[in-house]
Design an enzyme around this catalytic site. Structure first.
Site, mmCIF file in Angstrom:
data_model
loop_
_atom_site.group_PDB
_atom_site.id
_atom_site.type_symbol
_atom_site.label_atom_id
_atom_site.label_comp_id
_atom_site.label_asym_id
_atom_site.label_seq_id
_atom_site.Cartn_x
_atom_site.Cartn_y
_atom_site.Cartn_z
ATOM 1 N N ASP A 229 -63.716 41.371 -6.007
ATOM 2 C CA ASP A 229 -63.099 40.273 -6.745
ATOM 3 C C ASP A 229 -62.865 39.063 -5.846
ATOM 4 O OD1 ASP A 229 -61.696 39.604 -9.350
ATOM 5 O OD2 ASP A 229 -60.025 39.301 -7.975
ATOM 6 N N GLU B 43 -71.469 54.241 6.648
ATOM 7 C CA GLU B 43 -71.095 55.596 7.101
ATOM 8 C C GLU B 43 -71.554 56.630 6.083
ATOM 9 O OE1 GLU B 43 -66.827 55.465 7.371
ATOM 10 O OE2 GLU B 43 -66.885 54.125 9.117
HETATM 11 C C1 NOJ Z 1 -61.754 37.296 -11.087
HETATM 12 C C2 NOJ Z 1 -61.630 38.306 -12.169
HETATM 13 O O1 NOJ Z 1 -62.884 38.525 -12.754
HETATM 14 C C3 NOJ Z 1 -60.608 37.757 -13.140
HETATM 15 O O2 NOJ Z 1 -60.553 38.520 -14.320
HETATM 16 C C4 NOJ Z 1 -59.273 37.703 -12.456
HETATM 17 O O3 NOJ Z 1 -58.342 37.089 -13.300
HETATM 18 C C5 NOJ Z 1 -59.345 36.918 -11.142
HETATM 19 N N1 NOJ Z 1 -60.499 37.229 -10.369
HETATM 20 C C6 NOJ Z 1 -58.146 37.212 -10.283
HETATM 21 O O4 NOJ Z 1 -58.204 38.515 -9.780
#
Ligand code: NOJ
Ligand code: CA
Length: 559
Positions: free
Chosen positions: A218, A268
């Protein structure tokens, strides 16, 4: 018909070896809370996913990517993680996770989990410890705490705003402030802190040891920050170059040191664990850094997702992305829909942006989703054509749950049923927020939640979901679901080297290319029917009559 460009053929890049499974995988994103509810509490769960393994198998995908299922107060749909190494009790348990993974693996489907490294939730044990600890303590140094400005520190350290609206700093009881790029419930980790780095390595190993095949990372571009003593103002920040690797808050070059460490952990394992970066960065060459084999290995390209249904836009994006992939040694990724954007059937049913700035579909969602502005059938027709084109491209195809049903965005969710923080916090993030693509799936044409569970659904489903039910579509040879199934099965058979050769028939509305082995693809973006080249049609997104491909349709055939 002449060849106007071609990728450098490199037979070695495509390999069916175990470690390369991801290079041309079709990955299906599951938003667990909205997929299938096994115990009738209105919330999708891991046992629900296990129960749908036969469906996923028959769909023909290679892997699933699960959005966060970790314990969370759901301040941001689970992207506010309380504990990275556990399962939300409302969704299941670690034992359920193991059962689900075993069932998916038995079905030949890999498992990718979502890692959220930029921020934890404010309920994470380390944030709670930080709140209880004094200023300057080691516990506070795992996050970005600072004193405020003004005579008594009553003003935030800077005027920065958070991604879903409101200030990016929140004050705690003793007067200090902490930084959060997203909601106040999502404090940003301090990645200069060695304990934070170690803890994420532990998390990666935890899931890899449980048999997870890969990770979706993310906001992979935000982790490292340069928070000097004098912070720039919001205006100064906005004026700063975002593509030089030196911006204080995003896409800093040092972030790749973190991923180099992660890569060592991935390697790993046998096969090495896979990772894909979510990194909304400025240029394709900045994105390529995340996709390097010394780093995460692959990165999402959102270029197609931002484009209109338009031949020249598609062609430029495809050419550019294939070239970038060739330079990094990774493969291209293609995405039309995910849990953050207006579904592509809906985007393609609206006026195209035609170069206007903005995120496709957002204005319509903001206007409450006026039905008269939406070409329901046209949107699905164009989405099918675009998807069939995309599934024929070299690289990985990322699909989002429900798109195989041709689902449209749900725009008319009452305010008191909405969940997305971007709705409540008044941000312009995505119109009325992202709940409209997160509504629980319709499995059956009737019943309390259209077969999602035995009772209701945590987000309201519209009546028109009845016409999109998976069970009805399974029985209909001409359904969107069966188009996806046939296309994914054929893709497996046809897929070879990661190359593509454009053909040009002189019609600007048509994209035509050949993949190795004589897999020939024609996509007609115009509205008039076109003659199909000689050959056997393998699949088409719309009926072919007297050798003609209708407007807004794609066909695969063999010469
Ligand atoms: C990107 C994610 O896809 C989204 O859903 C989220 O709100 C933000 N990152 C923050 O984690
Ligand atoms: Ca449930």
């Amino acid at each position: 018909m002449s060849i106007i460009s071609s990728q450098t053929p490199d037979a070695d890049t495509w390999s069916t070896s175990a470690s390369n499974w991801w290079r041309q995988a079709a990955v299906y994103q599951i938003y667990p809370r909205s997929f299938a509810d096994s115990n009738g509490d209105g919330i999708g769960d891991l046992n629900g996913i296990t129960g749908k393994v036969p469906y996923l198998k028959s769909l023909g995908i290679d892997a699933v990517w699960l959005s966060p299922f970790y314990p969370s107060a759901l301040a941001d749909g689970g992207y506010d993680v309380d504990d990275y190494r556990d399962v939300d009790p409302r969704i299941g348990s670690l034992a359920d996770f193991d059962k689900m993974t075993a069932a998916l693996h038995a079905g030949g489907i890999k498992v990718i989990v979502d890692i959220v490294p930029n921020h934890s939730s404010n309920r994470h044990v380390w944030f709670q410890e930080a709140l209880a600890a004094p200023k300057g303590s080691p516990a506070r140094q795992r996050y970005h705490f600072r004193d405020g400005k003004g005579g008594k520190g009553e003003l935030p350290p800077s005027d920065w705003t958070a991604a879903f609206g409101g200030p990016a700093w929140t004050q705690v009881d003793d007067g200090q402030w902490y930084l959060h790029t997203f909601t106040p419930e999502q404090p940003d980790w301090n990645w200069d802190n060695p304990e934070v780095r170690e803890d994420f390595l532990k998390t990666l190993r935890f899931w890899a040891d449980r048999g997870v095949d890969g990770f979706r990372v993310d906001v992979a571009n935000l982790l490292v920050k340069d928070l000097r003593s004098e912070l720039p103002s919001r205006q100064e920040l906005d004026a700063m170059d975002r593509s030089s690797g030196t911006h204080p808050l995003m896409d800093r070059d040092e972030v790749h040191e973190i991923y180099a460490e992660w890569r060592k952990v991935f390697n790993e394992y046998d096969p090495p664990r896979f990772a894909v970066a979510e990194a909304w960065v400025e240029t394709a060459s900045r994105r390529a850094k995340y996709a390097s084999p010394e780093g995460l290995g692959q990165a999402f390209s959102f270029d197609l997702l931002m484009a209109d249904f338009n031949a020249s836009q598609f062609r430029a994006i495809i050419t550019d992305n294939l070239e970038q992939a060739r330079l990094t040694g990774s493969t291209t990724t293609w995405v039309f829909s995910n849990h953050d954007v207006t579904r592509h059937a809906t985007r393609y049913g609206l006026e195209p942006l035609n170069g206007r700035p903005g995120k496709p579909g957002v204005d319509w969602v903001k206007a409450g989703g006026p039905r008269q502005a939406l070409d329901v059938e046209g949107g699905i027709r164009r989405a099918k054509a675009a998807t069939l084109l995309m599934l024929a491209l070299p690289g990985s195809a990322y699909l989002y749950q429900g798109e195989e049903l041709g689902l449209h965005e749900v725009a008319d969710i009452p305010a008191d049923r909405r969940q997305d923080p971007s709705f409540f916090r008044g941000a312009e993030y995505d119109g009325l927020g992202r709940d409209g693509c997160r509504v629980p799936l319709p499995w059956e044409p009737s019943g309390p939640s259209f077969g999602f569970g035995a009772n209701g659904a945590h987000l309201p489903q519209p009546d028109w979901f009845a016409g999109y039910a998976a069970s009805t579509q399974e029985a209909d040879n001409a359904s969107t679901l069966n188009l996806y199934r046939k296309a994914l099965a054929l893709r497996h058979e046809l897929q070879g080297a990661e190359t593509l050769e454009w053909k040009d028939d002189g019609n600007e509305q048509v994209l035509e290319f050949v993949r190795p082995g004589g897999w020939h693809v024609v996509a007609n973006f115009g509205t008039a029917a076109i003659e199909l080249p000689e050959g056997k049609v393998l699949i088409s997104s719309a009926g072919i009559e007297s050798g003609k491909l209708p407007g807004e349709a794609t066909a695969w055939f063999r010469a």
